[in-house]
Design an enzyme around this catalytic site. Structure first.
Site, short mmCIF file in Angstrom:
data_model
loop_
_atom_site.label_atom_id
_atom_site.label_comp_id
_atom_site.label_asym_id
_atom_site.label_seq_id
_atom_site.Cartn_x
_atom_site.Cartn_y
_atom_site.Cartn_z
N GLU A 132 -18.21 4.13 0.47
CA GLU A 132 -17.55 3.39 -0.62
C GLU A 132 -18.49 3.12 -1.79
OE1 GLU A 132 -17.53 2.44 2.59
OE2 GLU A 132 -15.48 2.90 3.17
N HIS A 158 -5.14 -3.96 2.22
CA HIS A 158 -5.56 -4.84 3.31
C HIS A 158 -6.11 -6.17 2.78
CE1 HIS A 158 -4.64 -1.36 5.58
NE2 HIS A 158 -5.20 -1.75 6.70
N ARG A 181 0.85 -1.21 0.00
CA ARG A 181 0.00 0.00 0.00
C ARG A 181 0.88 1.25 0.00
NH1 ARG A 181 -1.97 1.30 6.18
NH2 ARG A 181 -0.34 0.15 7.23
N PHE A 199 -14.05 -3.37 1.66
CA PHE A 199 -15.04 -2.33 1.32
C PHE A 199 -15.22 -2.24 -0.20
CE2 PHE A 199 -12.77 -0.47 5.20
CZ PHE A 199 -13.53 -1.24 6.06
#
Lengths: 281, 314
Positions: B56, B107, B8, B81
């Protein structure tokens, strides 16, 4: 004024023609959603024949105004308006819902010229329109985005996520029209999950709100004109009649998603013919 | 890039670098700018980043609408999400109209560790892989994250890029070849078994191959960074030349890399195969390495699986 009166009369005649086509499309397909298609005919007619900046010869023109029919099940009305506006031949209307057709049961932007966004799963249209309106701002373009929402779909949370973001992002180029016919599949909105106080809801989200009769062509034109002159996104709450124009369908929840039989089809066309004669006289 | 780095974080670096190179793309976030290292991009290009807040579904449908006016659009959040809260948005509003939206999903997997199940995306690949038009990519390290972001921006259509929360060791050097849909032979020699891995499991597969060598089993390692479209050619070559396959992924064994590899083998060249991954269970909080040991995703589990599958060869 004479010119304006003639224009309004022409629009009413076009709305009548679109209603005839909607009923015929659904009759021929033997499936579709006549109630919610007929309730939004006057609104869609005003947008496509008086309000929006369009060029049917260039359906992908980057500076065109955008329209999203978030209540995608009302697409027979959109398809008829696009055909009469010259985006594709009227004969295509009789292929609705059949294989293969450019006219899907719910709108498909990749199949139908003039359809700016795929829809049919309720609650997405305002959010997609927000994305388009944002794109105009990012690119320095001056087009407007019009989103037609069903009243029932305001029960979807995504609509309110979009409503919140649109005012934060100051999208004054975004106009949403709520086709407030008061009925959804299972009954009246009041019986299911009511929306009132609806004007207050939109206002509290930072929107400029107008309330109109969604079948009064002059009022629709006048409010769409005013909607271009605000500094916030605009919500137009249009009070409408589900099934408008066909006596036995009006206010009837049973006509949400049913096709007329032959006798019913003939009666509907006779009523719309009579309305047309009245408009010409 | 010699130090371990979370992919990330590599995404944030790559975004900043690509922002200077090309002016076309716009970036949409959902209150995870700090968590996904986009702050530097936001400071440098304030008009190319829009924060949608914790919403989202709106993020993804607005990304679809925006992509019809301005493209490509990069929309980032966590895997759970993106693939689950906004699942229908990805399917109906992005993939069905084949819009140019890049979904960046951090994640991924049990490797998330302490945050626990709510934040561990362990079914996301299976979900997004089933959407027509979607390209699904999972880089093994920081270097390939840079290359993967560049590659998906050049690819005209929806893509899903799965990233790690926690640092992963470097697998590649700066000269690494990277092409969407083409697996990378991280270790080319060895005819006994092929270890087919993706993401954080590529480094573990390499470590397993070393241990296997000490046990007299010669293993190849294939990095399938593009899970869809999958590199059939490389997988069939592995089946043909080594006759046994172990897949390794930080994801449920249902729907992910193991399923995708099995789909190729079953139809064209069945060989003994074992899937390493979460065995249809949820994870829990903990140190990633302890979790991997507890849930069957450690280097030793790959070694045992390889021994087992080699024993099954005819």
């Amino acid at each position: 004024m004479a010119c304006h009166r003639q224009r309004v009369k022409d629009l009413k005649l076009m709305a009548n023609q679109i209603r005839r086509d909607v009923v015929e499309m659904i009759y021929r397909a033997n499936a579709g959603h006549p109630g919610g298609s007929l309730s939004c005919v006057d609104l869609v007619t005003a947008l496509y024949f008086a309000v929006m900046r369009l060029d049917p010869k260039r359906p992908a023109w980057p500076d065109r105004d955008r329209f999203i029919m978030s209540k995608g099940h009302g697409c027979p009305t959109w398809y008829a308006a696009l055909a009469h506006r010259g985006f594709f031949p009227r004969e295509e209307l009789w292929t609705l819902r059949q294989y293969p057709s450019i006219l899907q049961g719910h709108p498909d932007m990749k199949k139908t010229p003039g359809v700016d966004m795929t829809s049919g799963s309720l609650g997405h249209g305002l959010s997609a329109g927000l994305g388009m309106a944002l794109g105009a701002k990012l690119n320095g373009q001056d087009f407007n985005v019009y989103v037609l929402l069903g009243d029932g779909e305001l029960q979807e949370g995504l609509v309110w996520e979009a409503a919140m973001a649109a005012s934060q992002l100051r999208l004054d180029n975004l106009v949403t029209i709520v086709d407030y016919n008061g009925l959804q599949l299972d009954g009246t909105l009041g019986e299911v999950i009511g929306l009132e106080p609806l004007v207050d809801k939109w206002r509290s989200f930072g929107w400029t709100v107008f309330e109109i009769d969604g079948h009064d062509m002059e009022e629709i034109l006048s409010i769409c004109h005013r909607a271009r002159k605000t500094s916030t996104p605009v919500a137009i709450i249009a009070h409408t009649i589900k099934g408008k124009g066909v006596s036995y369908m009006e206010h009837q929840v049973g006509w949400h998603g049913a096709a007329p039989n032959e006798d019913q089809f003939k009666q509907a066309m006779a009523e719309l013919d009579e309305e047309r004669r009245g408009l010409i006289a | 890039m010699t130090k371990p780095m979370a992919t990330r974080e590599a995404f944030g670096e790559a975004l900043l670098a690509l922002g200077a190179e090309r002016e076309d793309f716009v970036v949409l976030g959902a209150d995870l700018g700090k968590a996904m290292f986009t702050s530097a991009f936001q400071r440098k290009y304030p008009h190319r980043h829009i924060n949608f807040g914790i919403a989202e579904q709106n993020l993804m449908t607005a990304a679809a609408g925006l992509a019809t006016v301005r493209e490509p659009v990069v929309a980032y959040t966590y895997a759970v999400f993106a693939a689950m809260r906004a699942c229908e948005q990805l399917r109906t509003m992005i993939c069905y109209p084949n819009l140019n939206v890049k979904v960046i999903a951090s994640h991924g997997g049990l490797h998330v560790g302490g945050d626990g199940v709510t934040h561990q995306g362990t079914e996301d690949i299976g979900i997004v892989r089933s959407f027509p038009n979607m390209t699904v990519v999972q880089p093994a390290d920081a270097q390939t994250t840079h290359l993967a972001l560049r590659a998906i921006l050049d690819h005209p259509g929806p893509a899903y890029l799965r990233l790690t929360r926690n640092p992963v060791p470097p697998v590649y050097d700066a000269n690494c070849p990277f092409e969407l849909g083409k697996g990378i032979w991280v270790k080319e020699d060895g005819d006994d078994v092929t270890l087919v891995a993706t993401g954080v499991m590529v480094a573990k597969a390499l470590a397993a191959a070393e241990k296997l060598a000490a046990l007299g089993i010669k293993a190849r390692v294939l990095d399938i960074h593009t899970i869809k479209p999958i590199d059939k050619e490389a997988i069939l070559l592995a089946a043909k030349e080594t006759g046994a396959i172990v897949t390794a992924e930080d994801h449920n064994i249902i729907g992910g890399l193991g399923s995708a590899v099995a789909e190729v083998l079953v139809e064209e060249s069945p060989v003994p195969m074992v899937r390493i991954g979460l065995r249809d269970v949820f994870g829990e909080s903990g140190d990633p390495e302890q979790l991997f040991a507890a849930y069957g995703l450690s280097t030793d589990h790959i070694v045992q699986a390889a021994q087992g599958v080699v024993a099954k060869k005819a």
